[in-house]
Every structure is written in C-alpha cells, then in structure tokens.
Scaffold this motif. Structure first.
Motif, PDB file in Angstrom:
ATOM      1  N   LEU A 188       0.854  -1.187   0.000  1.00 52.48           N
ATOM      2  CA  LEU A 188       0.000   0.000   0.000  1.00 52.48           C
ATOM      3  C   LEU A 188       0.890   1.238   0.000  1.00 52.48           C
ATOM      4  N   VAL A 189       0.618   2.164  -0.922  1.00 53.57           N
ATOM      5  CA  VAL A 189       1.414   3.392  -1.052  1.00 53.57           C
ATOM      6  C   VAL A 189       0.463   4.584  -1.106  1.00 53.57           C
ATOM      7  N   THR A 190       1.019   5.792  -1.066  1.00 56.29           N
ATOM      8  CA  THR A 190       0.236   7.014  -1.275  1.00 56.29           C
ATOM      9  C   THR A 190       0.635   7.617  -2.618  1.00 56.29           C
ATOM     10  N   ARG A 191      -0.378   8.043  -3.375  1.00 52.58           N
ATOM     11  CA  ARG A 191      -0.121   8.641  -4.682  1.00 52.58           C
ATOM     12  C   ARG A 191      -0.877   9.955  -4.774  1.00 52.58           C
ATOM     13  N   GLU A 192      -0.343  10.860  -5.573  1.00 50.38           N
ATOM     14  CA  GLU A 192      -0.909  12.205  -5.685  1.00 50.38           C
ATOM     15  C   GLU A 192      -1.734  12.336  -6.951  1.00 50.38           C
ATOM     16  N   VAL A 193      -2.909  12.941  -6.804  1.00 54.48           N
ATOM     17  CA  VAL A 193      -3.769  13.224  -7.956  1.00 54.48           C
ATOM     18  C   VAL A 193      -3.167  14.398  -8.717  1.00 54.48           C
ATOM     19  N   THR A 194      -3.026  14.250 -10.020  1.00 58.07           N
ATOM     20  CA  THR A 194      -2.338  15.273 -10.824  1.00 58.07           C
ATOM     21  C   THR A 194      -3.285  16.140 -11.639  1.00 58.07           C
ATOM     22  N   LEU A 249     -11.433   8.074 -13.487  1.00 57.57           N
ATOM     23  CA  LEU A 249     -10.343   8.618 -14.295  1.00 57.57           C
ATOM     24  C   LEU A 249      -8.991   8.392 -13.623  1.00 57.57           C
ATOM     25  N   VAL A 250      -8.946   8.565 -12.299  1.00 62.77           N
ATOM     26  CA  VAL A 250      -7.694   8.339 -11.570  1.00 62.77           C
ATOM     27  C   VAL A 250      -7.259   6.884 -11.687  1.00 62.77           C
ATOM     28  N   ALA A 251      -8.215   5.957 -11.551  1.00 62.22           N
ATOM     29  CA  ALA A 251      -7.892   4.537 -11.688  1.00 62.22           C
ATOM     30  C   ALA A 251      -7.356   4.235 -13.083  1.00 62.22           C
ATOM     31  N   PHE A 252      -7.911   4.885 -14.093  1.00 53.33           N
ATOM     32  CA  PHE A 252      -7.415   4.663 -15.457  1.00 53.33           C
ATOM     33  C   PHE A 252      -6.010   5.242 -15.618  1.00 53.33           C
ATOM     34  N   GLU A 307     -11.923  -0.208  -5.891  1.00 51.57           N
ATOM     35  CA  GLU A 307     -10.809  -0.532  -5.005  1.00 51.57           C
ATOM     36  C   GLU A 307     -10.257   0.718  -4.349  1.00 51.57           C
ATOM     37  N   LEU A 308     -10.086   1.806  -5.111  1.00 49.44           N
ATOM     38  CA  LEU A 308      -9.583   3.059  -4.557  1.00 49.44           C
ATOM     39  C   LEU A 308     -10.552   3.638  -3.533  1.00 49.44           C
ATOM     40  N   LEU A 309     -11.854   3.506  -3.795  1.00 48.66           N
ATOM     41  CA  LEU A 309     -12.842   3.995  -2.834  1.00 48.66           C
ATOM     42  C   LEU A 309     -12.767   3.204  -1.532  1.00 48.66           C
ATOM     43  N   ARG A 310     -12.533   1.902  -1.633  1.00 50.30           N
ATOM     44  CA  ARG A 310     -12.412   1.071  -0.446  1.00 50.30           C
ATOM     45  C   ARG A 310     -11.179   1.449   0.375  1.00 50.30           C
ATOM     46  N   LEU A 311     -10.106   1.812  -0.320  1.00 46.96           N
ATOM     47  CA  LEU A 311      -8.869   2.173   0.365  1.00 46.96           C
ATOM     48  C   LEU A 311      -8.895   3.591   0.919  1.00 46.96           C
ATOM     49  N   ASN A 312      -9.857   4.402   0.474  1.00 44.83           N
ATOM     50  CA  ASN A 312      -9.925   5.800   0.899  1.00 44.83           C
ATOM     51  C   ASN A 312     -11.340   6.145   1.357  1.00 44.83           C
ATOM     52  N   PRO A 313     -11.806   5.549   2.446  1.00 48.05           N
ATOM     53  CA  PRO A 313     -13.182   5.808   2.906  1.00 48.05           C
ATOM     54  C   PRO A 313     -13.397   7.242   3.383  1.00 48.05           C
ATOM     55  N   GLN A 314     -12.303   8.006   3.561  1.00 49.70           N
ATOM     56  CA  GLN A 314     -12.437   9.368   4.054  1.00 49.70           C
ATOM     57  C   GLN A 314     -12.857  10.349   2.969  1.00 49.70           C
ATOM     58  N   ASP A 341     -15.186  14.376  -7.339  1.00 50.38           N
ATOM     59  CA  ASP A 341     -14.564  15.696  -7.457  1.00 50.38           C
ATOM     60  C   ASP A 341     -13.216  15.678  -6.750  1.00 50.38           C
ATOM     61  N   LEU A 342     -12.216  15.130  -7.428  1.00 47.40           N
ATOM     62  CA  LEU A 342     -10.861  15.063  -6.885  1.00 47.40           C
ATOM     63  C   LEU A 342     -10.028  16.194  -7.480  1.00 47.40           C
ATOM     64  N   ARG A 343      -9.290  16.887  -6.616  1.00 47.40           N
ATOM     65  CA  ARG A 343      -8.508  18.040  -7.045  1.00 47.40           C
ATOM     66  C   ARG A 343      -7.019  17.700  -7.108  1.00 47.40           C
ATOM     67  N   PRO A 344      -6.271  18.384  -7.973  1.00 41.35           N
ATOM     68  CA  PRO A 344      -4.812  18.165  -8.032  1.00 41.35           C
ATOM     69  C   PRO A 344      -4.160  18.424  -6.671  1.00 41.35           C
ATOM     70  N   GLY A 345      -3.215  17.567  -6.308  1.00 37.13           N
ATOM     71  CA  GLY A 345      -2.513  17.692  -5.040  1.00 37.13           C
ATOM     72  C   GLY A 345      -3.061  16.802  -3.947  1.00 37.13           C
ATOM     73  N   MET A 346      -4.275  16.259  -4.126  1.00 38.13           N
ATOM     74  CA  MET A 346      -4.818  15.344  -3.133  1.00 38.13           C
ATOM     75  C   MET A 346      -4.018  14.043  -3.145  1.00 38.13           C
ATOM     76  N   THR A 347      -3.807  13.460  -1.979  1.00 38.49           N
ATOM     77  CA  THR A 347      -3.097  12.171  -1.880  1.00 38.49           C
ATOM     78  C   THR A 347      -4.077  11.092  -1.505  1.00 38.49           C
ATOM     79  N   LEU A 348      -3.958   9.945  -2.153  1.00 36.98           N
ATOM     80  CA  LEU A 348      -4.842   8.810  -1.919  1.00 36.98           C
ATOM     81  C   LEU A 348      -4.008   7.577  -1.625  1.00 36.98           C
ATOM     82  N   TYR A 349      -4.576   6.680  -0.836  1.00 41.28           N
ATOM     83  CA  TYR A 349      -3.973   5.360  -0.662  1.00 41.28           C
ATOM     84  C   TYR A 349      -4.270   4.530  -1.908  1.00 41.28           C
ATOM     85  N   ALA A 350      -3.262   3.762  -2.339  1.00 36.12           N
ATOM     86  CA  ALA A 350      -3.444   2.917  -3.527  1.00 36.12           C
ATOM     87  C   ALA A 350      -2.447   1.773  -3.460  1.00 36.12           C
ATOM     88  N   TYR A 351      -2.787   0.681  -4.151  1.00 36.85           N
ATOM     89  CA  TYR A 351      -1.840  -0.412  -4.268  1.00 36.85           C
ATOM     90  C   TYR A 351      -0.747  -0.031  -5.263  1.00 36.85           C
TER      91      TYR A 351
END
Length: 445
Positions: A393-399, A406-409, A420-427, A433-443
């Motif tokens: 599990l890592v953290t990745r930044e939305v660009t 779209l982020v998953a693609f 899967e991303l929604l499950r890893l980021n319940p917050q 509506d994801l903005r640039p600079g947000m960090t998400l948990y992802a495999y």
C-alpha cells in the motif's frame, strides 16, 4: 577443472552435485540427511505393563547437508558462507529436495580440509526448521486455515460442554449443591433467552439445563450460528456484518453478570419449589463458570466467522489491510479474555486442591488454554497471508481534476479499479470531485 570435479564426485560415489543456498549464498551438496521426530510423553504406572504414550506434536525438522566447496576460489566461497552463518536469526534455506524453507535456523558447521584435496574443502551443515507450522512441500492456504479453525473450535466446544457438566456434577454433591445448581441453571437460561431476544427468527430451545447441563453450550452455539448464517460476510456488507457479530458476542458474555444485577436476594428452604429466578445467594464462582462457558462459545463463533470472512476476501476483496488487522485484533482480544478466565480458574483449582492436600486435575483447562492459543495463532497467520498476498500500500498524488474512475485509469489503465480506490480511501467526501494535489492510498501495482 572438470576432471578434478569428476574425481571428487567419483570419490564421493555420486554422479552430480546438488545445488543449494543459504541467505542467498550458493553451495553444492553431496548428500542430505533430514530427521523428522515427534515429541511424546510416557505415563507409566506401578504394577502395570507398558505405558500410555501422549503425542505432543512434531518436533522442529532437522536438516543435515554434506557440502563441498571447490575451485581456486574455495576460500572466498567458505568466507561468504561463514558470513551468512554469523548473521543471527533464521534465514531462507534452498534445500536440494524441498526447495525453499523460509525460516531455517543455522546450528553448526563442521569444516574439514584434507591434504589430498588441494582446491576443495568439505563442510557438514546442520539446520533446524524455525516456526510451529512450516510445511515441507506446500504452504498453508486460506481453506486449510479455515478447516483448522473449525476443527479446533469444535474441540473447544466439546471441552467446554464436558467441563460445564463436570462442574455441575461436583457442585450437586456439595451440602448446598441443589441451591447452587438452581442458580447456575437460571443464569444459563437467562443467557439463552437474552441471546434469543437479539436474534429475529430464532427457534426456542427445548433443552432442560437441569437434566442436561451440556446443552447450554450446544444451544448457545446453535443460536449464535443461526445469526451468523443469516449474514453474507462478503462484499460491501462485511464491516456491518462483523460489527453485528461482535456486538452480539459482547452482549452474550455480559448476560450472566446482568442476571446477578437484576435479581433480588431472598431466603428459601426448598429451592425446587420456587421459580428459578428466586434464589438465596449468587456465588461469584458460579457466575464465573457460566461467563467462562459463554466466552468459549462466543470465541469459537467469532473465530469461525472471521476465518470465513478472510477466506471470502481471497476471491472478493472488500477490506483494507487495516480493517483485516482490526478484525483479527477483535478476535484475539476476545481470546485473551477467555484465556485470562481459564487461567484464573486453573489457579483456583490448584489452590483449593492444595489446601486439602490433593493434586488438582488440570488436564481439561490446560487443553482449553492450548486450543485458545492455537485459534489465535492460526487466525493471525491467515490474516497475515491475506495481507501479504496483496501489493504494498502506497500514497499517490492526484495530478488533475478528475473522479475516481479517471484516476484509476491514469494509474492502472483500468477504470474498474475505482471501487478498489474507494475502499482504500473511505475518508473521501466526494469521489467524483478530486482536485490536483490530493493524496490517496493505492496499491503499488
């Protein structure tokens, strides 16, 4: 050099050398000798032929390897091996026959150098397998873990039923035994009625605890299983299902003490002529007996449900690693409470027997403690295997401004992994509506 190797092989009486390694350092093996043995205890009695032999499990497997280091660089090869041996703790041994043994503990190395072998040295190595359950030819699977938990849980229930019946029989023989039996039966019926009220559609129990005390275990297990069987234990409802199961378990364990708090104390001379809810006194040890029995039944059910969830997770993931760890901790906490209760009862039995100049029979409680430890260990291994089979599990930044699809693609070239991303980021407040600079948990992959 090939002639030299052939000569050595001929002297050893072999055609080819077998490859092996320890901590990544390779070496050639001439012969292997592996020892498997079981721990046993013999119970012998005076004037009786023979003895009763009790099997206490498989000992650590012993591996002996006869190796040969040859060539102009044999000293460098030997130094590399010695460096690996000096490293503390178990390491991976690649065995010529069994392949990878992940946790092999090095014990000793006998280095022998002969004058006639100018560019060769022989080394006798001894390893022992580290860990309680290390298979030689296959790794434990989720199905095997579930089967082991089911088998151990059934044995735990059998022991709980037997212990409860024995305790009731012993109490009945005491001076005020009839009165205490009524108290215990009333508490047991209160527990069953309380659990039944929590479960919709549960059928009423017809067992008479006064005649068959062991029925407390079977009836309670049946009620808890009825509730668990009504749950899906997979998909998006897993977290809700688990919360319901744990809440019911906590309620069940608390019921004996609730019975004590809800009953008034009255004086009676003939216990059977009054309702079971009216008793002269409630002994702490009797309440502890009922509570301990309820704990063992709920632990069996909690472990079985958790094992089922983990087995389902291997094919239909719905939990994060943190949630898997939380479920494991919930069960281990319940097991720790049951272990504490059993150990307290064990010490009490020993103390009471010693005060009368006797030796307490601790076999049943000792077996129960061992079974509880086995349940905790097996479930932890199953959870660890489930977590390890997934990518890190890592953290990745939305660009860019996007939604989860779209982020998953962008990250995986697979828009379906948005769930899967929604499950890893319940917050996430708004996954669309994801903005640039947000960090998400992802495999990581």
């Amino acid at each position: 050099m090939s002639d030299f190797i052939s000569q050595i092989a001929a002297v050893a009486g072999i055609d080819t050398l077998m490859e092996a390694s320890y901590r990544g350092v390779p070496f050639d093996v001439v012969a292997t000798r592996d020892t498997l043995a079981r721990d046993t205890v013999n119970y012998a009695y005076p004037y009786h032929d023979g003895a009763t032999v009790e099997d206490q499990g498989l000992k650590a497997i012993n591996f002996r390897l006869s190796t040969i280091l040859f060539g102009l660089d044999w000293k460098q090869q030997l130094n590399a091996l010695i460096t690996a041996f000096k490293t503390g703790g178990p390491g991976e041994l690649i065995h010529p026959i069994y392949n990878s043994i992940p946790r092999a503990q090095f014990l000793e190395a006998g280095i022998e150098k002969r004058a006639e072998e100018m560019d060769a040295v022989t080394v006798e190595l001894v390893f022992v397998e580290s860990g309680e359950v290390q298979a030689l030819f296959e790794a434990a699977s989720a199905d095997r873990a579930s089967e082991s938990i089911t088998s151990t849980g059934n044995s735990l229930l059998d022991g709980a039923a037997s212990a409860f019946s024995t305790a009731m029989r012993d109490i009945r023989e005491l001076e005020n035994g009839v009165e205490r039996i009524n108290t215990i039966v009333a508490q047991g019926e209160y527990v069953l009625d309380g659990v039944r009220e929590q479960i919709q559609g549960a059928t009423a129990s017809v067992s008479n605890l006064l005649d068959t005390p062991a029925a407390l275990v079977s009836d309670l297990k049946s009620l808890l299983s009825t509730f668990s069987d009504s749950l899906t234990l997979t998909g998006s409802g897993v977290k809700s299902d688990w919360q319901q199961v744990t809440r019911l378990a906590q309620t069940t364990v608390a019921l004996p003490q609730q019975y004590v708090a809800s009953r008034s104390i009255v004086t009676i001379s003939k216990p059977y002529r009054l309702p079971l809810s009216r008793v002269t006194a409630i002994r702490s040890s009797d309440t502890q007996l009922v509570t301990r029995t309820a704990q063992l039944v709920t632990v069996s059910e909690l472990t079985a449900v958790a094992a089922t969830i983990f087995a389902n997770e291997t094919t239909t993931p719905s939990l994060t690693s943190t949630q898997t760890e939380a479920i494991t901790n919930n069960v281990r906490s319940a097991i720790a409470d049951a272990l504490s209760a059993c150990r307290t009862a064990l010490l009490t039995d020993i103390s009471e027997a010693r005060s009368r100049g006797l030796t307490a029979d601790t076999r049943t409680l000792s077996t129960t403690i061992t079974q509880l430890q086995a349940l905790a260990y097996t479930l932890q291994k199953q959870a660890a295997a489930l977590i390890q089979q997934r990518p890190p599990l890592v953290t990745r930044e939305v660009t860019r401004r996007a939604n989860l699809h779209l982020v998953a693609f962008d990250w995986y070239a697979d828009a379906s992994r948005a769930e899967e991303l929604l499950r890893l980021n319940p917050q996430l407040a708004n996954p669309n509506d994801l903005r640039p600079g947000m960090t998400l948990y992802a495999y990581s992959r």
